[in-house]
Design a protein around this motif. Sequence first.
Motif, short mmCIF file in Angstrom:
data_model
loop_
_atom_site.label_atom_id
_atom_site.label_comp_id
_atom_site.label_asym_id
_atom_site.label_seq_id
_atom_site.Cartn_x
_atom_site.Cartn_y
_atom_site.Cartn_z
N THR A 235 84.41 0.67 -3.28
CA THR A 235 85.50 1.25 -2.48
C THR A 235 86.81 0.49 -2.73
O THR A 235 87.86 1.09 -2.95
N ASP A 236 86.72 -0.85 -2.73
CA ASP A 236 87.91 -1.68 -2.98
C ASP A 236 88.54 -1.39 -4.35
O ASP A 236 89.75 -1.47 -4.52
N ALA A 237 87.67 -1.04 -5.32
CA ALA A 237 88.18 -0.73 -6.67
C ALA A 237 88.60 0.73 -6.79
O ALA A 237 88.89 1.22 -7.88
N GLY A 238 88.60 1.46 -5.65
CA GLY A 238 89.08 2.85 -5.66
C GLY A 238 88.03 3.87 -6.03
O GLY A 238 88.35 5.03 -6.33
N GLY A 239 86.75 3.48 -6.00
CA GLY A 239 85.68 4.40 -6.40
C GLY A 239 84.85 4.93 -5.25
O GLY A 239 85.15 4.66 -4.08
N GLN A 240 83.84 5.72 -5.62
CA GLN A 240 82.96 6.38 -4.65
C GLN A 240 81.53 5.94 -4.89
O GLN A 240 80.96 6.27 -5.93
N ALA A 241 80.95 5.23 -3.92
CA ALA A 241 79.55 4.81 -4.07
C ALA A 241 78.81 5.00 -2.76
O ALA A 241 79.41 5.12 -1.70
N SER A 242 77.47 5.04 -2.86
CA SER A 242 76.64 5.02 -1.66
C SER A 242 75.27 4.47 -2.01
O SER A 242 75.04 3.98 -3.12
N MET A 243 74.37 4.53 -1.03
CA MET A 243 73.03 3.96 -1.19
C MET A 243 72.03 5.07 -1.49
O MET A 243 72.09 6.14 -0.89
#
Lengths: 277, 277
Positions: A235-243
């Motif tokens: 998120t800090d790097a501007g991306g989209q992630a989840s578990m």
Amino acid sequence: MREEATAFVPGHITGFFSAHPDDDPTKAGSRGAGLTLTDGVEVTVEPADGAESTIVLDGEEIDIEPVDTVLETLEATARVEAESALPLGSGFGVSGGMALGTALAANHVFERKLSWNELVTIAHGAEVQAGTGLGDVVAQAAGGVPIRLEPGGPQVNKLDAIPARARVEYVSFGELSTADVLSGETDRLSAAGKEALSRVVEEPTLLSLMYASRLFAREAELLTDQVARTIGDVTDAGGQASMAMLGETVFALGTGLSDAGYDPSVCATHPAGAMLK
Amino acid sequence: MREEATAFVPGHITGFFSAHPDDDPTKAGSRGAGLTLTDGVEVTVEPADGAESTIVLDGEEIDIEPVDTVLETLEATARVEAESALPLGSGFGVSGGMALGTALAANHVFERKLSWNELVTIAHGAEVQAGTGLGDVVAQAAGGVPIRLEPGGPQVNKLDAIPARARVEYVSFGELSTADVLSGETDRLSAAGKEALSRVVEEPTLLSLMYASRLFAREAELLTDQVARTIGDVTDAGGQASMAMLGETVFALGTGLSDAGYDPSVCATHPAGAMLK
């Protein structure tokens, strides 16, 4: 009887889900949504030499209950040899993929003349009965980015999908036991899963799936420290992630994890469901 | 708004069908079974330069009613450019493929945020309304060797499939008008179609599909002299062939047409449904 047959089954990362138990394992299952992956499981089935079936994953003989159940249901004594690009027990649907790949390939080798839905139902029921998954098999049969609107095998469920493709990155930090989570209290989890599903049905896009998945992971209290930290980094790097549900695994769209300084595995959404090769 | 998007839609040969009209075109359709093909239609959509949509197929501007309807439904003024490996009007689902490919690509370009089922429903309804097809779109959305157990779009239909793949050969001798056949008396055709479906549901194999398709073509009195002769030639050479519904087209499994001395186009069953590229 044919000499052998091989099936490919895409991996499946569940973004969120709600559990829907039923006494009939072909009706039980989950609602939810996720991504099928070009990284998957290749399963080759041939008639067994002796009187017992054997299952080999990446060169090692193992016991995978849903695969045993599928073989018993098809009355097939076979050697099942699987190669997987994905780690077992980490939220990629490897056990479901092995069950479904075994069903497709064994039907071909032993000429059982079952239909697609019958084979998916057998694999789904075997997976639910073993407690190793609730929705992977039907998602892996469909391919793409499936939304599971109603639970259960293909005779009773209802599917939709997000009409999109994406590059997918993932890192896996270890295993989580699906059976342990599913045998515990699932009320809170299922409430969060239903809320997430409403959101994705309202806006069936990849961004909305990622958002709903993160919210679900938080509300269902499934995040480990390591997973939470990694999602935060993306998120800090501007991306989209989840578990990934359920594994100590983080997945991201595009170059999310690379941009955050991780060294992820790279694949993509798989546009097709499981298939004979 | 994105610059452009491209979708691939597999061709679809219907082996047999029964017609099921309904006032609601998203509920109308057909039961039946067929083969989706690696030969298909590639559709690229971009926003139109001017105030009107244009449709180009293999370099020539044409009018295809279902594509117009899809664009209007999505409120998209677009340039649609399609390339097809298959002849139009010959029983390969080219018009359905263009409608479905346009729906998928236009949804992406114009960011309409519709779900997979919604897009398939729009394309299916447009095709039914135009009278150019009844079951191609839902089959092309599914891929593989689909069995259409219940008619209509994905909100109401019921699909199964034959879990098999095959090399497919075809020769096309000319066009038949789907609209003409469907607007005539379809009772006899639909009775033959239902019988064929029972047969394939009982034994969901490729051989049973070919057998059921030949019986259907004969009982529904759709065979032209040329088609009947060609199917006979393949049978004499020990192969499996039938007629594509609806076109003056013969398709065969494996090397059926080559073995009978024809010079066919060659492709294979397509393991996946329509997809964004």
